[in-house]
Motif scaffolding. Structure first.
Motif, mmCIF file in Angstrom:
data_model
loop_
_atom_site.group_PDB
_atom_site.id
_atom_site.type_symbol
_atom_site.label_atom_id
_atom_site.label_comp_id
_atom_site.label_asym_id
_atom_site.label_seq_id
_atom_site.Cartn_x
_atom_site.Cartn_y
_atom_site.Cartn_z
ATOM 1 N N ILE A 125 -12.725 -46.681 -19.205
ATOM 2 C CA ILE A 125 -12.737 -46.056 -17.885
ATOM 3 C C ILE A 125 -12.011 -46.947 -16.870
ATOM 4 C CG2 ILE A 125 -14.231 -45.325 -15.992
ATOM 5 C CD1 ILE A 125 -16.267 -44.508 -18.211
ATOM 6 N N GLN A 126 -12.210 -48.255 -16.988
ATOM 7 C CA GLN A 126 -11.585 -49.171 -16.037
ATOM 8 C C GLN A 126 -10.066 -49.213 -16.184
ATOM 9 O OE1 GLN A 126 -13.785 -52.774 -16.837
ATOM 10 N NE2 GLN A 126 -14.942 -52.525 -14.941
ATOM 11 N N PHE A 127 -9.543 -48.922 -17.348
ATOM 12 C CA PHE A 127 -8.098 -48.916 -17.529
ATOM 13 C C PHE A 127 -7.419 -47.776 -16.766
ATOM 14 C CE2 PHE A 127 -8.105 -51.840 -21.231
ATOM 15 C CZ PHE A 127 -7.044 -52.627 -20.814
ATOM 16 N N LEU A 128 -8.206 -46.850 -16.247
ATOM 17 C CA LEU A 128 -7.632 -45.758 -15.480
ATOM 18 C C LEU A 128 -6.971 -46.261 -14.195
ATOM 19 C CD1 LEU A 128 -7.375 -42.642 -15.389
ATOM 20 C CD2 LEU A 128 -9.417 -42.645 -13.986
ATOM 21 N N LEU A 129 -7.569 -47.251 -13.552
ATOM 22 C CA LEU A 129 -7.028 -47.746 -12.289
ATOM 23 C C LEU A 129 -5.624 -48.331 -12.430
ATOM 24 C CD1 LEU A 129 -7.954 -48.357 -9.231
ATOM 25 C CD2 LEU A 129 -8.006 -50.673 -10.102
ATOM 26 N N PRO A 130 -5.365 -49.234 -13.383
ATOM 27 C CA PRO A 130 -3.989 -49.731 -13.487
ATOM 28 C C PRO A 130 -2.991 -48.645 -13.876
ATOM 29 C CG PRO A 130 -5.444 -51.023 -14.892
ATOM 30 C CD PRO A 130 -6.257 -49.951 -14.274
ATOM 31 N N ILE A 131 -3.411 -47.722 -14.728
ATOM 32 C CA ILE A 131 -2.491 -46.659 -15.129
ATOM 33 C C ILE A 131 -2.150 -45.778 -13.929
ATOM 34 C CG2 ILE A 131 -2.313 -44.550 -16.516
ATOM 35 C CD1 ILE A 131 -3.781 -46.071 -18.726
ATOM 36 N N PHE A 132 -3.149 -45.406 -13.148
ATOM 37 C CA PHE A 132 -2.883 -44.603 -11.961
ATOM 38 C C PHE A 132 -2.050 -45.378 -10.952
ATOM 39 C CE2 PHE A 132 -5.434 -41.098 -13.092
ATOM 40 C CZ PHE A 132 -5.230 -40.120 -12.139
ATOM 41 N N GLY A 133 -2.409 -46.635 -10.715
ATOM 42 C CA GLY A 133 -1.686 -47.428 -9.724
ATOM 43 C C GLY A 133 -0.223 -47.605 -10.073
ATOM 44 N N ILE A 134 0.041 -47.943 -11.321
ATOM 45 C CA ILE A 134 1.424 -48.189 -11.736
ATOM 46 C C ILE A 134 2.235 -46.898 -11.732
ATOM 47 C CG2 ILE A 134 2.849 -48.902 -13.686
ATOM 48 C CD1 ILE A 134 0.618 -50.960 -14.318
ATOM 49 N N THR A 135 1.682 -45.824 -12.275
ATOM 50 C CA THR A 135 2.451 -44.575 -12.320
ATOM 51 C C THR A 135 2.690 -43.987 -10.930
ATOM 52 O OG1 THR A 135 0.435 -43.305 -12.759
ATOM 53 C CG2 THR A 135 1.743 -43.985 -14.665
ATOM 54 N N CYS A 136 1.716 -44.098 -10.048
ATOM 55 C CA CYS A 136 1.926 -43.597 -8.691
ATOM 56 C C CYS A 136 2.941 -44.450 -7.938
ATOM 57 C CB CYS A 136 0.606 -43.558 -7.924
ATOM 58 S SG CYS A 136 -0.505 -42.277 -8.494
ATOM 59 N N TYR A 137 2.922 -45.760 -8.167
ATOM 60 C CA TYR A 137 3.903 -46.625 -7.508
ATOM 61 C C TYR A 137 5.305 -46.348 -8.049
ATOM 62 C CZ TYR A 137 6.042 -50.665 -5.382
ATOM 63 O OH TYR A 137 6.854 -51.476 -4.635
ATOM 64 N N ILE A 138 5.419 -46.109 -9.341
ATOM 65 C CA ILE A 138 6.718 -45.749 -9.913
ATOM 66 C C ILE A 138 7.213 -44.432 -9.305
ATOM 67 C CG2 ILE A 138 7.864 -44.985 -12.036
ATOM 68 C CD1 ILE A 138 6.170 -47.062 -13.525
ATOM 69 N N SER A 139 6.312 -43.483 -9.117
ATOM 70 C CA SER A 139 6.699 -42.211 -8.495
ATOM 71 C C SER A 139 7.139 -42.412 -7.052
ATOM 72 C CB SER A 139 5.539 -41.225 -8.538
ATOM 73 O OG SER A 139 5.232 -40.889 -9.857
ATOM 74 N N LEU A 140 6.540 -43.376 -6.370
ATOM 75 C CA LEU A 140 6.941 -43.657 -4.999
ATOM 76 C C LEU A 140 8.328 -44.292 -4.952
ATOM 77 C CD1 LEU A 140 6.089 -43.817 -1.973
ATOM 78 C CD2 LEU A 140 5.346 -46.133 -2.478
ATOM 79 N N ILE A 141 8.600 -45.175 -5.888
ATOM 80 C CA ILE A 141 9.898 -45.852 -5.927
ATOM 81 C C ILE A 141 11.003 -44.857 -6.299
ATOM 82 C CG2 ILE A 141 11.230 -47.661 -7.086
ATOM 83 C CD1 ILE A 141 9.109 -48.747 -5.237
ATOM 84 N N ASN A 142 10.781 -44.111 -7.375
ATOM 85 C CA ASN A 142 11.798 -43.160 -7.832
ATOM 86 C C ASN A 142 11.078 -41.940 -8.400
ATOM 87 O OD1 ASN A 142 13.940 -41.777 -8.932
ATOM 88 N ND2 ASN A 142 14.841 -43.575 -9.908
ATOM 89 N N TYR A 143 11.188 -40.836 -7.707
ATOM 90 C CA TYR A 143 10.441 -39.640 -8.095
ATOM 91 C C TYR A 143 10.892 -39.088 -9.445
ATOM 92 C CZ TYR A 143 8.298 -35.074 -7.930
ATOM 93 O OH TYR A 143 7.569 -33.967 -8.236
ATOM 94 N N LYS A 144 12.180 -39.156 -9.718
ATOM 95 C CA LYS A 144 12.697 -38.625 -10.992
ATOM 96 C C LYS A 144 12.132 -39.397 -12.175
ATOM 97 C CE LYS A 144 16.068 -35.848 -9.410
ATOM 98 N NZ LYS A 144 16.150 -34.475 -9.624
ATOM 99 N N VAL A 145 12.056 -40.716 -12.065
ATOM 100 C CA VAL A 145 11.479 -41.531 -13.144
ATOM 101 C C VAL A 145 9.974 -41.292 -13.207
ATOM 102 C CG1 VAL A 145 11.121 -43.897 -13.951
ATOM 103 C CG2 VAL A 145 13.307 -43.257 -12.936
ATOM 104 N N GLY A 146 9.339 -41.127 -12.060
ATOM 105 C CA GLY A 146 7.901 -40.892 -12.018
ATOM 106 C C GLY A 146 7.472 -39.614 -12.707
ATOM 107 N N GLU A 147 8.378 -38.638 -12.777
ATOM 108 C CA GLU A 147 8.050 -37.383 -13.459
ATOM 109 C C GLU A 147 7.783 -37.604 -14.943
ATOM 110 O OE1 GLU A 147 11.300 -34.774 -12.671
ATOM 111 O OE2 GLU A 147 10.503 -34.161 -10.729
ATOM 112 N N PHE A 148 8.394 -38.619 -15.528
ATOM 113 C CA PHE A 148 8.174 -38.905 -16.944
ATOM 114 C C PHE A 148 6.829 -39.585 -17.188
ATOM 115 C CE2 PHE A 148 12.842 -38.764 -16.666
ATOM 116 C CZ PHE A 148 13.064 -37.742 -17.569
ATOM 117 N N PHE A 149 6.320 -40.293 -16.179
ATOM 118 C CA PHE A 149 5.054 -40.997 -16.339
ATOM 119 C C PHE A 149 3.845 -40.161 -15.940
ATOM 120 C CE2 PHE A 149 8.071 -44.524 -16.040
ATOM 121 C CZ PHE A 149 7.691 -45.251 -17.151
#
Length: 120
Positions: free
Chosen positions: A77-101
């Motif tokens: 359950i705790q691994f959810l936070l890093p996965i959400f944080g990293i994927t949302c930050y990637i989506s913020l940096i580049n939306y097209k790349v974030g669509e894959f995550f």
């Protein structure tokens, strides 16, 4: 007469609030490129802090492994936070790349819901 003064004062306050709200939204629409860079830097700080704090918590769970069944589920359950944080930050940096995550995040979210039910 006193009531009319209060009504006029209320109208002045409402007019001031509405003009401030209009100015706020007007300023948001005129953001510059520099402010987007500041936004990326500003959002990276809480993401990094939360990832470090959750990995410390996971480390403490694994070092004090007294109830393996429960702690294994808690770590999942705790691994959810890093996965959400990293994927949302990637989506913020580049939306097209974030669509894959995004599917990875959604799949792990469903896995965590399953883990919650198993923990009950």
């Amino acid at each position: 007469m006193n009531i009319l003064k209060e009504i006029n004062a209320d109208n002045d306050v409402l007019a001031t609030i509405s003009s401030n709200i209009f100015n706020f939204f007007n300023n948001i629409t005129t953001l510059t490129d520099n402010s987007h860079v500041k936004l990326k830097i500003f959002t990276s700080i809480p993401v990094t802090l939360s990832i470090f704090s959750i990995f410390y918590s996971i480390y403490k769970h694994l070092m004090n492994y007294r109830k393996p069944f429960e702690q294994r589920l808690i770590v999942r359950i705790q691994f959810l936070l890093p996965i959400f944080g990293i994927t949302c930050y990637i989506s913020l940096i580049n939306y097209k790349v974030g669509e894959f995550f995004t599917p990875i995040r959604e799949i792990y979210e469903s896995f965590v819901i399953y883990t919650f039910y198993k923990l009950l």
